[in-house]
Design an enzyme around this catalytic site. Structure first.
Site, mmCIF file in Angstrom:
data_model
loop_
_atom_site.group_PDB
_atom_site.id
_atom_site.type_symbol
_atom_site.label_atom_id
_atom_site.label_comp_id
_atom_site.label_asym_id
_atom_site.label_seq_id
_atom_site.Cartn_x
_atom_site.Cartn_y
_atom_site.Cartn_z
ATOM 1 N N THR A 122 -6.129 2.067 -3.458
ATOM 2 C CA THR A 122 -5.924 3.302 -2.702
ATOM 3 C C THR A 122 -7.205 4.116 -2.573
ATOM 4 O O THR A 122 -7.389 4.858 -1.612
ATOM 5 C CB THR A 122 -4.826 4.139 -3.397
ATOM 6 N N TYR A 143 -0.070 4.508 4.062
ATOM 7 C CA TYR A 143 -1.496 4.203 4.171
ATOM 8 C C TYR A 143 -1.722 2.730 3.914
ATOM 9 O O TYR A 143 -0.859 2.036 3.384
ATOM 10 C CB TYR A 143 -2.319 5.054 3.195
HETATM 11 C C1 SIN Z 1 -3.282 2.752 -5.940
HETATM 12 O O1 SIN Z 1 -4.392 2.288 -5.870
HETATM 13 O O2 SIN Z 1 -3.117 3.902 -6.391
HETATM 14 C C2 SIN Z 1 -2.037 2.046 -5.561
HETATM 15 C C3 SIN Z 1 -2.238 0.772 -4.829
HETATM 16 C C4 SIN Z 1 -3.025 -0.224 -5.609
HETATM 17 O O3 SIN Z 1 -2.839 -0.334 -6.807
HETATM 18 O O4 SIN Z 1 -3.844 -0.915 -4.986
#
Ligand code: SIN
Length: 334
Positions: A19, A31
């Site tokens: 993310t 997203y």
């Molecule tokens: C995040 O990064 O907060 C959620 C998605 C992921 O773990 O890639």
């Protein structure tokens, strides 16, 4: 580069996605993870150039729900190659938060180095209102650049906190304060690059670890089965049929199972699987021989590790031995 930058430490960023590199589609809700390059992330935090000379290597571009053994092995190889470079001071690894605790613990057990290795992610995508990625990244670079962070094992930096890989757990689906140190506490705090360091880790890690994945192309299959009221034996039997060499039980309470599931787990142990009792509660120690006779049934107690971390340790343990007593000792040592 700022004046005097020749004296700055050299750091490498290994990018995996998540993310922190995510972009929203409609500006507020959904997203896509891993949409931005690391160079674009760094452009949002120009202040990092005053902390270190940074070089970037992309290892993956995934949401961390897609992290798998093959990517772990590739990441470990790239991380070790970087750490073996005597001119490099430390590593930052960008990673999604969903499985960050597992990757951090895996690297904590297999990397041979005293240098700082810092995993960093974000709960809000890069395009969000008040994205948390830029400050997390700034703090992660500050931690990785700091010689005092050597010999602390692999660390996770988020929300102004520094976590030990062994202790950190994601505890909330969306909030920026999702990471908690579930047993032995925080490694420290980091406020805009300023540190408050706490006690060093107590369990073995990195340079003192016996585990190595150098030259491995796969890890042993270990499945996690989640216990619940009214559980039958179907999922445990399915793991045995699927060829698992190890089984981690996310048991109720103190790593317990109802009678039908317990019989299935005992059958699995008799068939040669390494069966680890962990707990679904999110806290506390699973000790040997409390309500379940681990000695008689051939089980291993997870000690303080949550099911997902117990799985990582069991995978690595099985690369060395199938002996139950030796595997149990790993759970007391790491
Ligand atoms: C995040 O990064 O907060 C959620 C998605 C992921 O773990 O890639």
């Amino acid at each position: 580069m700022p004046a005097g930058s020749a004296a700055l430490p050299r750091l490498r960023i290994l990018a995996t996605g998540g993310t922190i590199a995510g972009a929203q589609v409609d500006g507020t809700r959904g997203y896509k993870a891993a949409a931005f390059s690391t160079d674009a992330l760094l452009a949002a935090v120009p202040q990092v150039s005053a902390l270190a000379h940074l070089e970037v290597e992309a290892v993956a571009a995934i949401g961390s729900q897609d992290m798998d053994d093959a990517t772990w092995l590739r990441l470990a190889a790239r991380a070790q190659a970087a750490l073996d470079d005597p001119t490099l001071a430390g590593l930052v690894i960008t990673h999604g938060t969903d499985t960050m605790e597992e990757t951090a613990f895996f690297l904590n057990l297999v990397l041979r180095s005293d240098k700082p290795v810092v995993l960093v992610g974000a709960m809000r995508p890069a395009t969000a209102i008040s994205a948390d990625g830029p400050m997390n990244l700034y703090n992660a670079v500050a931690v990785a650049a700091c010689p005092e962070m050597r010999r602390r094992g692999v660390l996770v930096v988020a929300n102004d906190e520094i976590h030990f890989a062994r202790e950190v757990a994601k505890t909330n689906t969306t909030q920026v304060g999702t990471f908690r140190a579930t047993h032995r506490g925080l490694a420290g705090l980091v406020n805009s690059g300023r540190f408050h360091l706490y006690a060093p880790p107590t369990r073995r890690h990195t340079a003192q670890s016996v585990f190595s994945v150098a030259g491995l192309t796969a890890l042993p299959r270990v499945d996690i089965v989640y216990a619940h009221a009214g559980m039958d034996r179907a999922l445990i039997d399915a793991a045995v049929r699927a060829g698992a060499r190890g089984l981690v039980l996310a048991g109720v309470g103190d790593g317990n199972l109802g009678a039908a599931a317990l019989h299935a787990a005992a059958d699995a142990a008799r068939q040669g699987l390494a069966v680890v009792r962990s707990s679904r509660t999110g806290g506390g120690v699973v000790e040997r021989n409390i309500e379940i006779d681990d000695d008689a049934l051939g089980f291993i107690a997870a000690d303080e590790l949550n099911p997902q971390k117990a799985r990582v340790l069991l995978q690595l343990g099985l690369t060395q031995t199938a002996d139950r007593a030796a595997l149990q000792e790993f759970f007391f040592a790491y």
